[in-house]
Design a protein around this motif. Structure first.
Motif, PDB file in Angstrom:
ATOM      1  N   TRP A 131       2.801   1.618  -3.278  1.00 50.09           N
ATOM      2  CA  TRP A 131       1.963   2.046  -4.401  1.00 50.09           C
ATOM      3  C   TRP A 131       1.559   3.508  -4.242  1.00 50.09           C
ATOM      4  N   GLU A 132       1.194   3.872  -3.016  1.00 46.05           N
ATOM      5  CA  GLU A 132       0.756   5.244  -2.765  1.00 46.05           C
ATOM      6  C   GLU A 132       1.889   6.235  -3.046  1.00 46.05           C
ATOM      7  N   GLU A 133       3.100   5.870  -2.639  1.00 50.57           N
ATOM      8  CA  GLU A 133       4.231   6.768  -2.865  1.00 50.57           C
ATOM      9  C   GLU A 133       4.533   6.889  -4.355  1.00 50.57           C
ATOM     10  N   VAL A 149       0.837  -1.199   0.000  1.00 52.47           N
ATOM     11  CA  VAL A 149       0.000   0.000   0.000  1.00 52.47           C
ATOM     12  C   VAL A 149       0.872   1.249   0.000  1.00 52.47           C
ATOM     13  N   ARG A 150       1.808   1.280   0.945  1.00 51.42           N
ATOM     14  CA  ARG A 150       2.668   2.454   1.076  1.00 51.42           C
ATOM     15  C   ARG A 150       3.482   2.663  -0.194  1.00 51.42           C
TER      16      ARG A 150
END
Lengths: 344, 256
Positions: free
Chosen positions: B122-124, B119-120
């Motif tokens: 992909w979000e970044e 998640v982190r």
């Protein structure tokens, strides 16, 4: 003094789990020192925080108006209680079944309604709520009818029933709160806000509007089911009147007073409304009037709820900052209209 | 790249598209012009699945998308902007652009719920890509501001960034020059040409500002009363008597 305040702000913005868990530990310690009556009230606040967090995903983030949540809350309570009474199933199994069952049943019940939005969706979900309420009253052979039934209490670690359900509720609500808060900080949160702000633009950018609505509803139904299961053990007595339309309105008031579209508001709203209810309980006859006046005051003078005020303090400047957004440690803006970031 | 064949659309007795046909070639910038009510935006709504035509066929890269839903068409690589800016007011500028990358993040529902490492990451990456796109559009300085706080013209540029961030094969722009000053229109024309050359994106441009149409488009389709009345290079089309009569007016050449 400046350093700790800055680190609190930074941790809060970055979505650290440390502060919610620390708050939960403090609440647990305080709760265990309270008398049974106050502990009962505190447990109600905790359970309703779980329910309102789910309702906030639906109403605040996704902009979907539902009147089915008191009914879903009720199904959760009935399934948990009845599985123990009729089938002798242990409480944890009954609670898990109720949560999963309400998530599935709630989603199936409203699936036809998900093609709708706004007031039409509200009316469709109201119909579902009334149908569920009718079943709870009239399917006496299973539900014990309008008179309700006595639900078994629980006991853990040698604690009494109220302390046991308090700690159980606090642990599950904290985990649920962290998970829901995490979810709304990801692309799912952006999709929720996108279908609320403009579903046409969302779809044109590849967002499956129906699937996003379904996820929002399933998530909030799951929260309602879990909260209902916890509530049955707290009350020790389950009856249809605990899950009627009046309760639904109370849940919505909790979400609005706390701050729609803010996870922090999901905790503040129930605390404030339940505190007010208890304070006004002695003013019989005036209770509804005073309660109504307080609510009108909120609508007129603090329509965004309490949480944005706290965010301002945490932001440390004259901005209405937010707690949502990906955990990249950067300034973020994903929020409901009630607490969007505003440059001053 | 995009083929529209004999498309008709009616709302009750009102026929807004009447057997309209044209095509958009790979890497082409095509202008779609015509008077108000000609059916230009209706055509764009039909292409993007908002309206379903009663007759006709629409193909994107050879695939029939006539009955596809809007999000399915977007996932196939066709993105659009709207006549009135439709940024999400509850999100920051960069989050609005990130929305353009949303359809298939590398993590699923459960990953998002428990906050998996994917998640982190992909979000970044999504934020990084979105910032690069904002930078390319000259809007990076506004990344953390709420979308609704920007001027109308700035919102249009962010909307283009949002549509472009997923590197679509086809981009539909609905009157992007509205709210822009003349110098900004020239800059926008350069950007549109750059989108074609740098990303290889085919562009369908609905526009009333002929300055932009002439600067950006290699071909122009003219619609009137739901029908295609002309199709060709800008100079030839604007000299067409039917186009002058129905849209440009006889004073157009006198003024230009």
């Amino acid at each position: 003094m400046a350093v700790p305040v800055q680190s609190i702000r930074s941790a809060w913005r970055s979505g650290s789990w440390v502060y919610p868990v620390a708050i939960a530990v403090v609440v647990a310690l305080i709760g265990m020192t309270l008398n049974p009556y106050l502990l009962f009230l505190l447990t109600r606040v905790v359970i309703f925080s779980m329910l309102v967090a789910g309702l906030n995903v639906l109403m605040g983030y996704s902009g979907l108006l539902s009147f089915a949540h008191a009914a879903l809350f009720g199904i959760g309570a009935y399934v948990t209680g009845l599985m123990q009474v009729h089938l002798g199933v242990p409480y944890p199994v009954a609670l898990l079944t109720a949560t999963v069952g309400v998530t599935g049943a709630g989603t199936l019940l409203v699936l036809p309604a998900l093609r709708l939005s706004g007031i039409h969706l509200a009316i469709a979900t109201l119909a579902v709520a009334q149908a569920v309420h009718w079943v709870l009253i009239n399917w006496s052979a299973v539900t014990f009818g309008a008179g309700g039934f006595r639900a078994p209490s629980i006991a853990i670690f040698g604690l009494n029933a109220t302390q046991s359900i308090f700690l159980t509720s606090l642990v599950l609500t904290t985990i649920g709160y962290l998970m829901v808060r995490q979810l709304v900080r990801t692309s799912f949160g952006r999709k929720f806000v996108a279908i609320r702000d403009n579903s046409v633009a969302a779809a044109a950018n590849g967002v499956n509007v129906t699937a996003t609505k379904t996820i929002a509803f399933a998530l909030s139904a799951g929260c309602a089911g879990l909260a209902g299961g916890l509530y049955s053990a707290l009350l020790g007595f389950v009856a249809p009147e605990s899950f009627n339309l009046e309760q639904m309105i109370l849940m919505k008031v909790m979400a609005v007073v706390g701050g729609l579209g803010t996870m922090l508001g999901s905790m503040i709203g129930p605390a404030l409304v339940i505190f007010l209810q208890e304070q006004l309980r002695d003013s019989q006859g005036w209770l509804e009037i005073i309660f109504g006046a307080v609510l009108i005051g909120f609508v007129l003078f603090l329509p965004k709820g309490i949480a944005p005020l706290i965010y301002r303090v945490l932001a440390g400047k004259r901005t209405e900052t937010v707690e949502t957004g990906p955990r990249t440690g950067q300034k973020v803006g994903l929020s409901a209209p009630t607490d969007r970031a505003v440059e001053n | 790249m995009l083929d529209i064949r004999n498309v008709s659309l009616s709302f009750g007795a009102l026929k807004v598209l009447n057997n309209a046909s044209f095509s958009l070639g790979k890497g082409e910038v095509l202008g779609l012009i015509g008077p108000n009510g000609a059916g230009k935006t209706s055509m764009m709504n039909v292409i993007t699945g908002i309206h379903r035509p009663q007759t006709g066929e629409i193909r994107l890269g050879g695939i029939d998308i006539t009955t596809s839903k809007p999000h399915e068409i977007a996932e196939r690589g066709l993105r659009r902007t709207f006549q009135t800016s439709l940024l999400c007011s509850g999100m920051s500028v960069v989050e609005n652009v990130m929305l353009g990358l949303e359809p298939q993040p590398a993590y699923g529902f459960w990953g998002a719920l428990v906050g998996s490492p994917k998640v982190r990451q992909w979000e970044e990456e999504a934020r990084q890509k979105s910032m690069e796109m904002l930078d390319w559009m000259g809007m990076a300085a506004f990344a953390d501001r709420p979308g609704s706080s920007l001027s109308f013209g700035q919102q249009r540029l962010v909307e283009i960034a949002r549509a472009l961030v997923s590197r679509p094969s086809v981009l539909l722009l609905d009157e992007p020059a509205v709210g822009l000053t003349a110098p900004r229109v020239d800059e926008l024309a350069e950007k549109i040409v750059s989108i074609r050359t740098e990303f290889g994106t085919s562009i369908l441009l609905i526009e009333h500002v002929m300055q932009l149409v002439f600067a950006a488009c290699s071909r122009v389709v003219v619609m009137n009363a739901g029908e295609v009345i002309a199709d060709g290079d800008p100079k030839t089309v604007t000299a067409d008597p039917r186009v002058v009569e129905s849209y440009l007016g006889r004073g157009y050449y006198a003024e230009s």
